[in-house]
Write an enzyme that holds these catalytic residues in place. Structure first.
Site, PDB file in Angstrom:
ATOM      1  N   ASP A  45       0.830  -1.206   0.000  1.00 17.36           N
ATOM      2  CA  ASP A  45       0.000   0.000   0.000  1.00 17.36           C
ATOM      3  C   ASP A  45       0.873   1.268   0.000  1.00 17.36           C
ATOM      4  OD1 ASP A  45      -1.785   2.030   0.666  1.00 17.36           O
ATOM      5  OD2 ASP A  45      -2.341   1.199   2.623  1.00 17.36           O
ATOM      6  N   HIS A  65      -9.805  12.733  13.114  1.00 16.18           N
ATOM      7  CA  HIS A  65      -9.747  11.669  12.110  1.00 16.18           C
ATOM      8  C   HIS A  65      -8.315  11.167  12.064  1.00 16.18           C
ATOM      9  CE1 HIS A  65     -10.471   9.307   8.576  1.00 16.18           C
ATOM     10  NE2 HIS A  65      -9.488   9.899   7.938  1.00 16.18           N
ATOM     11  N   GLY A 124      -6.324   5.432   7.695  1.00 13.50           N
ATOM     12  CA  GLY A 124      -6.251   3.969   7.813  1.00 13.50           C
ATOM     13  C   GLY A 124      -5.018   3.419   7.122  1.00 13.50           C
ATOM     14  N   HIS A 125      -4.162   4.329   6.614  1.00 12.84           N
ATOM     15  CA  HIS A 125      -3.017   3.878   5.818  1.00 12.84           C
ATOM     16  C   HIS A 125      -1.693   4.213   6.508  1.00 12.84           C
ATOM     17  CE1 HIS A 125      -5.580   3.061   2.289  1.00 12.84           C
ATOM     18  NE2 HIS A 125      -6.274   4.092   2.731  1.00 12.84           N
TER      19      HIS A 125
END
Length: 552
Positions: free
Chosen positions: A192, A361, A364-365
C-alpha cells in the site's frame, strides 16, 4: 525452463480505487480484490467506474478464487458486476463477507455465489496457489494481508493497512507472522502506497476517542457526527462516548445502517442497551440527549449530511447551535463539495468542527516509518509498489531504495502490464486488456469514450438541430429550415442570430445541391461545416450540429 509467476494489476495503480490484482501460475489464476472507483468531474452521468474484466472472462475456467482483503468499496465494489459474468468462490473475512452479502443480495446474486468466510491465520488452497490470511489494522474491521505461495515463491500483498498498537478492537497487526515470512524468504512484496508521502507514523484510532470526549463534555446542544460508514471502530467510539454522557444515538444514511447491522450481528460493535433510537424519535428528545451519526463526510450529493444541510432530509432539520463534527478527512477532489455543505451549515447557525480543531480523524493507511517497518520485516527480494497514483508509487520505490534495495529489483507497473517473476528475476513482459469500464444506471460498459466525448461536448457548447423539408420531385426546399437549440443560446434574445443561421443553411443547401445533386448525406455534411464555421466566427463556440432533411 521453469514456469514463471505472472502478477497482473487490473486496477489500483496510477489511480486511487478500483483495486484488483491477478496472480497466474501453471494454468491457475487467483484474484485479489475487485474494487470500484468514482468518476472524475468530466464523466457526465457516470455512477461508478469498474475495472475491465476482459482478461478474467477469457480465462474464467482457470480462476480458482477471488480473495478479498477488506470490505471497502474500492476493494469490493465491482464484485457484483464480475460475479454476474462468472461463478467462482469468493473468500473473505467475516466483516468483509457480511458487507459483500448485502451487495450480492441487492444484485440478486446471493443464491448462486459461493461466499466462504475465513479467519486471519487460515490458509486456503486454490489450485497451485495457497493463500494465507494475515491480520492487519485498517479503518474497517477484519482487514487482512495475503501471503500467496506458489512453486516460484511467496508474495506478500498487504492490502490497505497501518500499524496500530492500540486498536479499538481486534488486536495489533500480526507483525510476528510477517517477520517469520521474511525470515523464511519472501519473493515479492506488493505494498500500500497511499500515505507514503507522509513522514512518521499514523496515529492510533484510539486517539480520536479523546477528541470526541472533549467535544461531548459539557455540550448542551445536539451533536451530529459525519464519518465514513465503514469505519466501525470510529462509530463504536462515538457510541461509547455518547452513552457515557447520557445521549441517545440515532443513525441516518443507508450505508451507515448496513455497516452497523453487519458489525453488530458479528459482534464487532458493542452498543449499550437502550442507547440506539430510531431517527424518527429524535424530535421528541431534549437537545443535550441526542447524538446523530450520519454519512456524508465527503459532501456527497445524496448523502444524509448533505440532505440535512439543504433541508431535504425527512427526519432531521439543522437547528442553530447544533454541534456538527466532521470525523473524516477530505478525499482529494471532494473539497468543494464539502465546502458547500459546511457553508450551508454555518448559514443555518450550526457550529462546525472538523480536523483542524484537533484529532478528529486518523488515516487507515501507513506512513513512512510504518512502511519501513514492513519492508524491514518482510525483507522481500523484489518490490512492487501498489495502491497509489504515479507520485505515490515513485516515492515508495525511493523509500525501498533508501532501505538498501537494488533499483533493478523494483518494478513500477501500470494496470494491464504483466509482471513476470522467477526466483531470481523480475521484469515487465507484455500486456493484457485493462482500463476503465463505466457504469451508468443499469448499463455496464455501454457508455464508452465516444459517448462521454459527446456528453462533454453537449455540456460545454450545447446543440443545434436544423430541420428542413425538401420536395421529392426536384429536391427544392419546401419548408424550413427550422432551427432548434438546446444549451446554446437563449433563443428569445437571439432572434437576429437565428435568422442569420437560417440564411446560412439555405445558401449552403443551394450550393451543395448544385454540387452533389440529391446526395443528402453530402448536403448534411456541408450544412454542418458551413454552420460550424459561421458560428465559431460569430460566437467562438462549437455546438454539436445535427441536420435533419426530410423528403416530402
Amino acid at each position: 525452463m521453469a514456469e514463471k509467476l505472472k502478477i497482473i494489476p487490473l486496477g489500483g495503480l496510477n489511480e486511487i480505487g478500483k483495486n484488483m490484482t491477478v496472480y497466474e501460475y501453471g494454468g491457475d489464476l487467483v484474484v485479489v480484490d475487485s474494487g470500484m472507483g468514482f468518476p472524475d468531474d468530466d464523466m457526465y452521468g457516470i455512477d461508478v467506474v469498474i475495472p475491465d474484466f476482459t482478461y478474467l472472462l477469457k480465462n474464467k475456467n482457470r480462476i480458482r478464487g477471488i480473495f478479498i482483503t477488506h470490505g471497502h468499496e474500492d476493494h469490493i465494489g465491482s464484485l457484483p458486476y464480475l460475479l454476474r459474468e462468472l461463478n467462482v468462490p469468493v473468500y473473505a473475512t467475516r466483516m468483509s463477507a457480511g458487507l459483500i452479502r448485502l451487495k450480492l443480495e441487492e444484485h440478486r446474486l446471493l443464491g448462486k455465489t459461493k461466499l466462504i468466510t475465513c479467519e486471519a491465520g487460515e490458509t486456503v488452497k486454490a489450485g497451485k496457489f495457497t493463500v494465507e490470511f494475515i491480520h492487519v489494522n485498517h479503518s474497517i474491521a477484519d482487514a487482512v494481508a495475503f501471503a500467496i505461495t506458489c512453486p516460484v515463491g511467496v508474495c506478500v500483498q498487504t492490502g490497505d493497512f497501518k500499524i496500530d498498537p492500540t486498536p479499538v478492537q481486534g488486536g495489533m497487526i500480526d507483525l510476528a507472522r510477517l517477520g517469520q515470512l521474511g525470515k523464511e524468504g519472501v519473493l515479492a512484496l506488493l505494498c500500500d502506497s497511499t500515505n507514503v508521502e507522509r513522514p512518521g507514523f499514523t496515529k492510533s484510532e484510539r486517539s480520536v476517542g479523546a477528541s470526541f470526549e472533549a467535544l461531548f463534555r459539557g455540550c448542551e446542544d445536539r451533536i451530529i457526527v459525519a464519518t465514513f460508514a465503514s469505519n466501525v471502530d470510529r462509530i463504536q467510539q462515538i457510541v461509547s462516548v455518547a452513552a457515557r454522557y447520557g445521549r441517545k444515538v440515532a443513525i441516518t444514511g443507508r450505508s451507515m445502517e448496513n455497516a452497523i447491522k453487519v458489525s453488530t450481528e458479528l459482534g464487532y460493535m458493542n452498543i449499550p442497551d437502550g442507547t440506539m433510537v430510531d431517527i424518527s424519535q429524535v424530535k421528541g428528545l431534549p437537545k443535550n440527549k441526542v447524538c446523530i451519526v450520519t454519512t456524508g463526510s465527503q459532501g456527497e450529493t445524496l448523502s444524509a449530511m448533505t440532505r440535512m444541510a439543504f433541508n431535504t432530509h425527512r427526519q432531521v432539520e439543522i437547528q442553530a447551535g447544533d454541534r456538527i463534527i466532521f470525523s473524516a478527512s477530505a478525499i482529494p477532489g471532494n473539497e468543494n463539495a464539502i465546502g458547500n455543505v459546511v457553508n450551508e451549515l454555518y448559514r443555518k447557525g450550526a457550529e462546525v468542527v472538523d480536523e483542524r480543531a484537533g484529532q478528529l480523524h486518523v488515516s487507515g493507511h501507513a506512513c513512512q516509518d510504518e512502511l519501513k517497518i514492513i519492508h524491514a520485516l518482510v525483507n522481500p527480494k523484489f518490490f512492487i509498489p501498489v495502491h497509489g497514483e504515479q507520485r505515490h508509487l515513485k516515492v515508495h520505490a525511493k523509500l525501498a531504495q533508501d532501505m538498501g534495495m537494488d533499483p533493478g529489483n523494483i518494478v513500477i507497473a501500470d494496470i494491464g502490464k504483466v509482471i513476470e517473476v522467477s526466483p531470481d528475476s523480475i521484469r515487465l513482459n507484455g500486456t493484457v486488456p485493462a482500463g476503465r469500464v463505466f457504469v451508468d444506471g443499469y448499463g455496464v460498459g455501454d457508455v464508452g469514450a465516444v459517448v462521454l466525448r459527446d456528453r462533454k461536448h453537449l455540456a460545454q457548447d450545447g446543440m443545434i438541430v436544423v430541420v428542413a423539408s425538401v420536395s421529392v420531385q426536384d429536391g427544392g426546399l419546401v419548408s424550413g429550415p427550422d432551427i432548434i437549440t438546446r444549451g446554446f443560446v437563449y433563443v428569445k434574445e437571439s432572434e437576429g442570430l437565428m435568422e442569420e443561421l437560417k440564411t446560412v443553411v439555405v445558401e449552403s443547401m443551394e450550393k451543395s445541391r448544385r454540387a452533389n445533386g440529391r446526395d443528402w448525406s453530402a448536403v448534411k455534411g456541408d450544412i454542418k461545416n458551413d454552420l460550424s464555421n459561421y458560428l465559431f466566427k460569430k460566437t467562438k463556440r462549437n455546438p454539436m450540429i445535427l441536420p435533419v432533411i426530410m423528403e416530402v
